[in-house]
Design an enzyme around this catalytic site. Structure first.
Site, PDB file in Angstrom:
ATOM      1  CG  ASP A 190      -1.988   1.131   1.143  1.00  0.00           C
ATOM      2  OD1 ASP A 190      -2.205   1.635  -0.046  1.00  0.00           O
ATOM      3  OD2 ASP A 190      -2.602   1.394   2.089  1.00  0.00           O
ATOM      4  CG  ASP A 209      -1.116   1.874   6.801  1.00  0.00           C
ATOM      5  OD1 ASP A 209      -1.272   0.904   7.332  1.00  0.00           O
ATOM      6  OD2 ASP A 209      -1.574   2.663   5.998  1.00  0.00           O
TER       7      ASP A 209
HETATM    8  P1  ADP Z   1      -4.171   3.837   8.376  1.00  0.00           P
HETATM    9  O1  ADP Z   1      -3.904   4.546   7.057  1.00  0.00           O
HETATM   10  O2  ADP Z   1      -4.349   2.612   7.941  1.00  0.00           O
HETATM   11  O3  ADP Z   1      -5.052   4.613   9.065  1.00  0.00           O
HETATM   12  P2  ADP Z   1      -1.522   4.400   9.118  1.00  0.00           P
HETATM   13  O4  ADP Z   1      -0.501   3.495   9.848  1.00  0.00           O
HETATM   14  O5  ADP Z   1      -1.215   5.108   7.963  1.00  0.00           O
HETATM   15  O6  ADP Z   1      -2.847   3.943   9.365  1.00  0.00           O
HETATM   16  O7  ADP Z   1      -1.323   5.774  10.222  1.00  0.00           O
HETATM   17  C1  ADP Z   1      -2.540   7.007   9.859  1.00  0.00           C
HETATM   18  C2  ADP Z   1      -1.915   8.117  10.213  1.00  0.00           C
HETATM   19  O8  ADP Z   1      -1.171   8.516  11.565  1.00  0.00           O
HETATM   20  C3  ADP Z   1      -0.355   8.402   9.054  1.00  0.00           C
HETATM   21  O9  ADP Z   1      -0.895   8.871   7.968  1.00  0.00           O
HETATM   22  C4  ADP Z   1       0.270   9.221   9.871  1.00  0.00           C
HETATM   23  O10 ADP Z   1      -0.176  10.663   9.915  1.00  0.00           O
HETATM   24  C5  ADP Z   1       0.033   8.965  11.459  1.00  0.00           C
HETATM   25  N1  ADP Z   1       1.015   7.943  11.962  1.00  0.00           N
HETATM   26  C6  ADP Z   1       1.183   6.562  11.632  1.00  0.00           C
HETATM   27  N2  ADP Z   1       2.111   5.993  12.388  1.00  0.00           N
HETATM   28  C7  ADP Z   1       2.762   7.093  13.006  1.00  0.00           C
HETATM   29  C8  ADP Z   1       4.193   7.175  13.881  1.00  0.00           C
HETATM   30  N3  ADP Z   1       4.782   5.930  13.959  1.00  0.00           N
HETATM   31  N4  ADP Z   1       4.347   8.205  14.401  1.00  0.00           N
HETATM   32  C9  ADP Z   1       3.736   9.510  13.886  1.00  0.00           C
HETATM   33  N5  ADP Z   1       2.720   9.463  12.967  1.00  0.00           N
HETATM   34  C10 ADP Z   1       2.108   8.291  12.661  1.00  0.00           C
HETATM   35 MN    MN Z   2      -1.968   4.785   5.914  1.00  0.00          MN
END
Ligand code: ADP
Ligand code: MN
Length: 258
Positions: A190, A209
């Site tokens: 993804d 992600d």
């Molecule tokens: P999803 O897209 O499935 O909701 P993500 O893993 O992409 O989950 O996380 C969503 C958002 O959270 C990301 O776009 C980012 O902005 C924030 N995020 C995710 N992981 C982190 C991290 N380790 N540190 C800071 N921000 C994060």
């Molecule tokens: Mn994401």
């Protein structure tokens, strides 16, 4: 471009102490009872001291700022009641690491969370910059917080790049895709400007992600890899980068076969 949503800079005052019944009550609208229990569990294990402001509300998961043992951590909570989780089966079925997963939604979500933790570990071991995984418990994944003073770093899609930065980031992203493929036997699955965080000071890209990342045994691994490469090329086209996905894939395959 829209900047990443601001996080509450101060971690909430409430602490999750054993026998303290009021602790997370305030967040009842966000956390169901089962998830609250998990948060108490990781609190009792000393992994998470407090949960703070919301970083992101996604289709399947919420991400919060948390206070860990040694400072800020990111807490990704997959919603048990999420209706889009059917699509997960496509990724998990066919992955030999999850042959025993039962089809129950809950089990799939727990396996998914564990898989994301494992994928982050594998990616890190291959030399790919990802948030360092801290702990996975049921539907809750804790990892290194990518940000400063409680404010998350922006996503690639929200960063203004000059052509030199764009080229450097592009090269690193392609190197990471290659490291994942060659060394970790993984395909992100993804990858796009939405799942790459950029440290705005160093311009270093960081892959996030990885719940849906698959091993190369997966029947769609090649398809996912091509899609990842094409997404990256589509984004960087605006910066004058005009490579062919097929060429990038062929060169990776060649390295892999050596
Ligand atoms: P999803 O897209 O499935 O909701 P993500 O893993 O992409 O989950 O996380 C969503 C958002 O959270 C990301 O776009 C980012 O902005 C924030 N995020 C995710 N992981 C982190 C991290 N380790 N540190 C800071 N921000 C994060
Ligand atoms: Mn994401």
């Amino acid at each position: 471009a829209k900047r990443v949503q601001r996080i509450d800079t101060k971690v909430d005052k409430m602490r999750m102490r054993r026998k303290d019944t009021n602790t997370l009550k305030v967040k009842e609208n966000v956390f169901d009872d089962a998830t609250l229990k998990i948060l108490y569990t990781v609190s009792n294990k000393g992994i998470l001291n407090a949960i703070g402001g919301s970083i992101s509300t996604g289709k399947e998961a919420n991400v919060f700022l948390g206070e860990g043992k040694d400072g800020d951590i990111a807490v990704k909570i997959y919603r048990i009641s999420s209706s889009t989780f059917r699509s997960m089966e496509e990724y998990i079925l066919g992955d030999p690491r999850f042959r025993n997963v039962r089809h129950a939604k809950k089990d799939i979500i727990f396996a998914w969370t564990k898989k994301e933790h494992r994928n982050l570990t594998r990616a890190k071991e291959a030399g790919v910059r990802v948030p360092e995984p801290v702990h996975a418990e049921r539907n809750v994944l804790m990892m290194e917080f990518l940000g400063e003073e409680g404010k998350a770093y922006p996503l690639l899609k929200d960063v203004n790049l000059d052509p030199e930065d764009a080229k450097l980031i592009f090269d690193t992203v392609i190197r990471y895709v290659e490291l994942l493929y060659v060394k970790a036997n993984l395909v992100h699955g993804d990858l796009s400007e939405y799942n790459i965080i950029v440290n705005p000071r160093t311009m270093e890209p960081i892959f996030i992600d990885m719940g849906q990342s698959v091993t190369l045994e997966h029947p769609k691994a090649r398809e996912f890899l091509m899609r990842d490469i094409e997404n990256i090329l589509r984004f960087f086209k605006r910066y004058g980068i005009k490579e062919q996905a097929e060429d990038i894939y062929s060169s990776m395959k060649e390295i892999k076969q050596k």
